[in-house]
Design an enzyme around this catalytic site. Sequence first.
Site, mmCIF file in Angstrom:
data_model
loop_
_atom_site.group_PDB
_atom_site.id
_atom_site.type_symbol
_atom_site.label_atom_id
_atom_site.label_comp_id
_atom_site.label_asym_id
_atom_site.label_seq_id
_atom_site.Cartn_x
_atom_site.Cartn_y
_atom_site.Cartn_z
ATOM 1 N N ASP A 83 0.906 -1.098 -0.139
ATOM 2 C CA ASP A 83 -0.063 -0.032 0.370
ATOM 3 C C ASP A 83 0.780 1.348 0.058
ATOM 4 O O ASP A 83 1.245 1.642 -0.897
ATOM 5 C CB ASP A 83 -0.709 0.315 0.941
ATOM 6 C CG ASP A 83 -1.865 0.842 1.149
ATOM 7 O OD1 ASP A 83 -2.791 0.902 0.180
ATOM 8 O OD2 ASP A 83 -2.318 1.886 1.439
ATOM 9 N N TRP A 114 -9.052 8.416 -1.456
ATOM 10 C CA TRP A 114 -7.752 9.188 -1.623
ATOM 11 C C TRP A 114 -8.007 10.316 -1.567
ATOM 12 O O TRP A 114 -7.470 11.133 -1.142
ATOM 13 C CB TRP A 114 -7.588 7.804 -2.784
ATOM 14 C CG TRP A 114 -6.400 7.629 -2.857
ATOM 15 C CD1 TRP A 114 -6.745 6.678 -2.569
ATOM 16 C CD2 TRP A 114 -5.964 6.678 -4.152
ATOM 17 N NE1 TRP A 114 -5.343 5.035 -2.698
ATOM 18 C CE2 TRP A 114 -5.509 5.946 -4.225
ATOM 19 C CE3 TRP A 114 -5.127 7.911 -5.395
ATOM 20 C CZ2 TRP A 114 -4.063 5.333 -4.886
ATOM 21 C CZ3 TRP A 114 -4.265 7.306 -6.289
ATOM 22 C CH2 TRP A 114 -4.142 6.547 -5.747
ATOM 23 N N HIS A 134 -6.938 -6.721 0.101
ATOM 24 C CA HIS A 134 -6.364 -5.715 0.116
ATOM 25 C C HIS A 134 -4.944 -5.820 1.094
ATOM 26 O O HIS A 134 -3.497 -6.183 0.457
ATOM 27 C CB HIS A 134 -7.197 -4.812 0.545
ATOM 28 C CG HIS A 134 -5.567 -2.907 0.850
ATOM 29 N ND1 HIS A 134 -5.116 -2.792 -0.387
ATOM 30 C CD2 HIS A 134 -5.380 -2.461 1.314
ATOM 31 C CE1 HIS A 134 -4.246 -2.082 -0.472
ATOM 32 N NE2 HIS A 134 -4.644 -1.607 0.750
#
Length: 301
Positions: free
Chosen positions: A108, A154, A276
């Site tokens: 990440d 984001w 993720h």
Amino acid sequence: MSVPLPASFTRRSVDADGVRITTVVGGDGPPVLLLHGYPQTHLIWHHVAPLLAAEHTVVLADLRGYGDSDKPPAGPGHAGYSKRVMALDMVRVMRALGFDRFAVLGHDRGARVGHRLALDHPGAVTALAVLDVVPTLHAFQQADTHFGLGYYHWFFLAAGDGIPERLIGNDPEFWVRSRMEARHHGGVPFDPAAMREYVRCFSDPAAVHASCEDYRAAASIDLEHDDADAAQGQLVTCPMLALWGRHSFVGRTYDVVDVWRDYAVDVQGYALPSDHYVPEEAPLELVSAFQAFLATVVAPC
């Protein structure tokens, strides 16, 4: 330390030109730097690090702004949290620990720091592995409704006027748990002690603000640096491994290896059985893939 690591692992605060970076070091052999993502700390590697330490010296670091590392002001243009500055932190940390050359494994945000580290300091990085990311520049260039909904954070975290800081600060535990639990698919469950540690660190308003500055930098100064690299044709030159979660947004959205081939000379990769949070969901598969990759890397450490 809330999540136990082997007794041989030692915790040390390293001075990176005035910014104190929290590290944990263990094992023996060629050095590997492990860099975590958002909203976590070095403890994302608590399954992985002991396994890698059988053959490597592993260095777990809290990025500036995260965990127990310092959280300095961002300064003009969010430059203090540019990936260029965060990567330089790690070069200084590794040199202070006695390592001029090392492999990097990043998840990440840590993968984005690793990408910049390999570009800016090619003589230091012997090999680069990135987990569940495509390059920041590509993500923004290809952003659409699907991206905006899947990666809304984001844009939220990059918002100004203290908006994300105020909203997250109202209930940081809800934010951390909701972000992580929404992006987990089978595999190894999150360790409750690790989750508590993430919440503890993220309950510091300075950490919330610093992590927002990380995302603001990604949407501004980092893109300037990436555009400059693209104009000059600069690529990652060390061997590179891209791994991603089979069930993740990245895995569902991109041809990951094909994307990275526009940014690196030598790329291989494939999906792992996770969403993720690959290091916590599929640690055994990750270690196997990473060790096999390192076995192919000829560059000495």
